[in-house]
Design a protein around this motif. Structure first.
Motif, PDB file in Angstrom:
ATOM      1  N   THR A  76       5.684  -4.068 -15.868  1.00  0.00           N
ATOM      2  CA  THR A  76       6.145  -3.263 -16.470  1.00  0.00           C
ATOM      3  C   THR A  76       7.956  -3.667 -16.281  1.00  0.00           C
ATOM      4  O   THR A  76       8.192  -2.688 -17.724  1.00  0.00           O
ATOM      5  CB  THR A  76       6.756  -2.510 -14.438  1.00  0.00           C
ATOM      6  OG1 THR A  76       6.914  -3.554 -13.544  1.00  0.00           O
ATOM      7  CG2 THR A  76       5.428  -1.792 -13.835  1.00  0.00           C
ATOM      8  N   THR A  97      -8.768  -2.624 -10.889  1.00  0.00           N
ATOM      9  CA  THR A  97      -9.123  -2.239  -9.801  1.00  0.00           C
ATOM     10  C   THR A  97      -7.214  -2.202  -9.405  1.00  0.00           C
ATOM     11  O   THR A  97      -6.833  -1.435  -9.144  1.00  0.00           O
ATOM     12  CB  THR A  97      -9.770  -2.043  -9.277  1.00  0.00           C
ATOM     13  OG1 THR A  97     -11.174  -1.456  -9.539  1.00  0.00           O
ATOM     14  CG2 THR A  97      -9.687  -1.349  -7.759  1.00  0.00           C
ATOM     15  N   GLU A 100      -4.407  -1.314 -12.127  1.00  0.00           N
ATOM     16  CA  GLU A 100      -4.637   0.634 -12.155  1.00  0.00           C
ATOM     17  C   GLU A 100      -3.837   0.672 -10.497  1.00  0.00           C
ATOM     18  O   GLU A 100      -2.728   1.769 -10.424  1.00  0.00           O
ATOM     19  CB  GLU A 100      -5.731   1.468 -12.038  1.00  0.00           C
ATOM     20  CG  GLU A 100      -5.911   1.134 -13.892  1.00  0.00           C
ATOM     21  CD  GLU A 100      -7.471   2.076 -13.660  1.00  0.00           C
ATOM     22  OE1 GLU A 100      -8.200   2.060 -12.727  1.00  0.00           O
ATOM     23  OE2 GLU A 100      -7.783   2.084 -15.099  1.00  0.00           O
ATOM     24  N   THR A 101      -4.196   0.003  -9.566  1.00  0.00           N
ATOM     25  CA  THR A 101      -4.057   0.545  -8.593  1.00  0.00           C
ATOM     26  C   THR A 101      -2.039  -0.398  -7.407  1.00  0.00           C
ATOM     27  O   THR A 101      -1.082   1.104  -7.223  1.00  0.00           O
ATOM     28  CB  THR A 101      -4.965   0.020  -7.264  1.00  0.00           C
ATOM     29  OG1 THR A 101      -6.105   0.325  -6.930  1.00  0.00           O
ATOM     30  CG2 THR A 101      -4.434   0.315  -5.775  1.00  0.00           C
ATOM     31  N   THR A 102      -1.858  -0.862  -8.293  1.00  0.00           N
ATOM     32  CA  THR A 102      -0.549  -1.008  -8.013  1.00  0.00           C
ATOM     33  C   THR A 102       0.133  -0.510  -8.619  1.00  0.00           C
ATOM     34  O   THR A 102       1.249  -0.085  -8.026  1.00  0.00           O
ATOM     35  CB  THR A 102      -0.125  -3.106  -8.244  1.00  0.00           C
ATOM     36  OG1 THR A 102      -0.877  -3.314  -9.376  1.00  0.00           O
ATOM     37  CG2 THR A 102      -1.008  -4.152  -7.693  1.00  0.00           C
ATOM     38  N   LEU A 103      -0.140   0.036 -10.155  1.00  0.00           N
ATOM     39  CA  LEU A 103       1.156   0.807 -10.643  1.00  0.00           C
ATOM     40  C   LEU A 103       0.876   1.858 -10.238  1.00  0.00           C
ATOM     41  O   LEU A 103       1.637   2.657 -10.043  1.00  0.00           O
ATOM     42  CB  LEU A 103       0.720   0.853 -12.251  1.00  0.00           C
ATOM     43  CG  LEU A 103       0.458  -0.658 -12.863  1.00  0.00           C
ATOM     44  CD1 LEU A 103      -0.062  -0.508 -14.684  1.00  0.00           C
ATOM     45  CD2 LEU A 103       2.249  -1.397 -12.456  1.00  0.00           C
ATOM     46  N   SER A 104      -0.132   2.105 -10.038  1.00  0.00           N
ATOM     47  CA  SER A 104      -0.035   4.191  -9.353  1.00  0.00           C
ATOM     48  C   SER A 104       0.004   4.128  -7.820  1.00  0.00           C
ATOM     49  O   SER A 104       1.661   5.023  -7.722  1.00  0.00           O
ATOM     50  CB  SER A 104      -1.401   4.257  -9.173  1.00  0.00           C
ATOM     51  OG  SER A 104      -1.953   6.267  -8.610  1.00  0.00           O
ATOM     52  N   LEU A 105       0.595   2.902  -7.737  1.00  0.00           N
ATOM     53  CA  LEU A 105       0.902   3.261  -5.539  1.00  0.00           C
ATOM     54  C   LEU A 105       2.183   3.563  -5.851  1.00  0.00           C
ATOM     55  O   LEU A 105       3.178   3.691  -4.796  1.00  0.00           O
ATOM     56  CB  LEU A 105       0.279   2.583  -4.565  1.00  0.00           C
ATOM     57  CG  LEU A 105      -1.039   2.362  -4.612  1.00  0.00           C
ATOM     58  CD1 LEU A 105      -1.484   1.313  -3.193  1.00  0.00           C
ATOM     59  CD2 LEU A 105      -1.276   3.504  -3.433  1.00  0.00           C
ATOM     60  N   GLY A 107       5.126   3.860  -7.985  1.00  0.00           N
ATOM     61  CA  GLY A 107       4.821   5.241  -9.206  1.00  0.00           C
ATOM     62  C   GLY A 107       5.146   4.474 -11.057  1.00  0.00           C
ATOM     63  O   GLY A 107       6.006   4.754 -10.979  1.00  0.00           O
ATOM     64  N   SER A 108       4.742   3.560 -10.813  1.00  0.00           N
ATOM     65  CA  SER A 108       4.673   2.454 -11.922  1.00  0.00           C
ATOM     66  C   SER A 108       4.079   3.330 -13.339  1.00  0.00           C
ATOM     67  O   SER A 108       3.218   3.645 -12.929  1.00  0.00           O
ATOM     68  CB  SER A 108       5.293   1.019 -11.877  1.00  0.00           C
ATOM     69  OG  SER A 108       6.110   0.453 -10.841  1.00  0.00           O
ATOM     70  N   PHE A 109       4.735   2.712 -14.252  1.00  0.00           N
ATOM     71  CA  PHE A 109       3.364   3.123 -15.744  1.00  0.00           C
ATOM     72  C   PHE A 109       3.943   2.419 -16.951  1.00  0.00           C
ATOM     73  O   PHE A 109       5.096   0.645 -16.734  1.00  0.00           O
ATOM     74  CB  PHE A 109       4.027   4.441 -16.322  1.00  0.00           C
ATOM     75  CG  PHE A 109       5.788   4.829 -16.336  1.00  0.00           C
ATOM     76  CD1 PHE A 109       6.323   4.157 -17.410  1.00  0.00           C
ATOM     77  CD2 PHE A 109       5.813   5.108 -15.208  1.00  0.00           C
ATOM     78  CE1 PHE A 109       7.276   4.528 -17.618  1.00  0.00           C
ATOM     79  CE2 PHE A 109       8.021   5.482 -15.122  1.00  0.00           C
ATOM     80  CZ  PHE A 109       8.493   5.114 -17.333  1.00  0.00           C
TER      81      PHE A 109
END
Length: 303
Positions: A76, A97, A100-105, A107-109
């Motif tokens: 990030t 996984t 994707e999970t750490t970025l999603s939870l 709120g990162s991108f």
């Protein structure tokens, strides 16, 4: 080529060492690959000469936290720093996984092309300049070591000999430099291989993930210019080291000797060891394999 050690501690950081991360600089342009990305690796970048925008690939050996917990922050921060260059991640099943999970939870991108490739044993990359092959190791989680091989560089084209044989200059010289066969306008067939000097052998190195002794180690490290291997504990603690999927100083040095490596750099030391303990660990390694060096954070080794 250079190896820069950004973290050399095992399991947890200490006041003297951060957890695992090694950068391999490939060219004078400064582009590099990262092997593992433990917690606070991006902080280590800021204290080194490495530029985040030059990072091209990350190879993860396994999914233990001291090897991957730095990924979300690094990924990030590249975006927040305005870096648009693509990045590719390689690693065991579950890596995608995790990312994707750490970025999603959180709120990162990321704002740059990011590809995550989950690997199995075997060749994982070859761009014609470098080939990377993954070897399975002996750890408590699926874990890989990476063998990096630079392709041999063709010898120099003997332009003087070509001139003496009345071979005119032209765009076909590039084909001859690649060792290809060229048919000239007068019908002569010229084999570039006949006009090339000896090839320059490419460099080879092996970067191990965490592992207890394993048969594949000798193939992974066979005759490499540099072998990077963990030496988590001293020789007297072999049972404890092996029980947790790790190697001792003596076991790692034995791999270097038996694989006929030219040079061995030990890393991934238990946080129980302070700098004043290092001469003792080095002596254990060098008793088996004299061409041993010990890594420390921010150490740079030229290949």
């Amino acid at each position: 080529m250079q190896l820069t050690f950004l973290g050399t501690s095992a399991g947890t950081p200490s006041l003297q060492r951060n957890v695992s991360a090694i950068a391999l600089t490939l060219s004078r342009r400064g582009d590099y690959w990262l092997f593992d990305c433990g917690e606070a690796t991006q902080h280590q970048f800021m204290r080194s000469a490495l530029k985040p925008g030059k990072l091209d690939k990350i190879f993860i050996t396994h999914l233990h936290g001291d090897h991957i917990f730095g990924l979300p922050g690094l990924l990030t921060s590249r975006s927040m720093g305005g870096i648009s260059e693509p990045l590719t991640l390689y690693g065991p099943a579950g890596l995608k996984t995790f990312v994707e999970t750490t970025l999603s939870l959180s709120g990162s991108f990321v704002t740059y092309p990011l590809e995550v490739i989950e690997i199995e044993a075997g060749e994982v990359f070859d761009d014609g300049k470098f080939k990377v092959t993954a070897y399975p190791l002996n750890h408590v989680l699926p874990c890989f070591g990476y063998r990096i091989e630079e392709h041999d560089k063709p010898g120099f084209l003997d332009a003087q000999r070509l001139k003496a044989e009345n071979v005119p200059r032209g765009p076909w010289f590039q084909q001859l430099k690649r060792g290809e066969v060229v048919t000239l306008e007068d019908g002569r067939v010229i084999n570039g291989q006949d006009y090339l000097g000896p090839a320059t052998p490419g460099r080879k190195l092996a970067i191990f993930g965490d592992t207890a002794p394993v048969a594949t180690a000798l193939e992974l490290a066979a005759e490499v210019d540099v072998m990077v291997h963990e030496a988590t504990l001293e020789a007297a603690m072999e049972e404890k080291a092996n029980g947790r999927g790790h190697s001792t100083t003596v076991q790692a040095a034995t791999v270097a000797r038996d694989a006929r490596a030219k040079r061995f750099i030990a890393t991934h030391f238990s946080s129980r060891y302070r700098f004043e303990d290092m001469p003792r660990l080095l002596a254990e390694c060098q008793a088996i394999f004299p061409a041993t060096e010990l890594a420390r954070d921010f150490a740079v080794f030229n290949l």
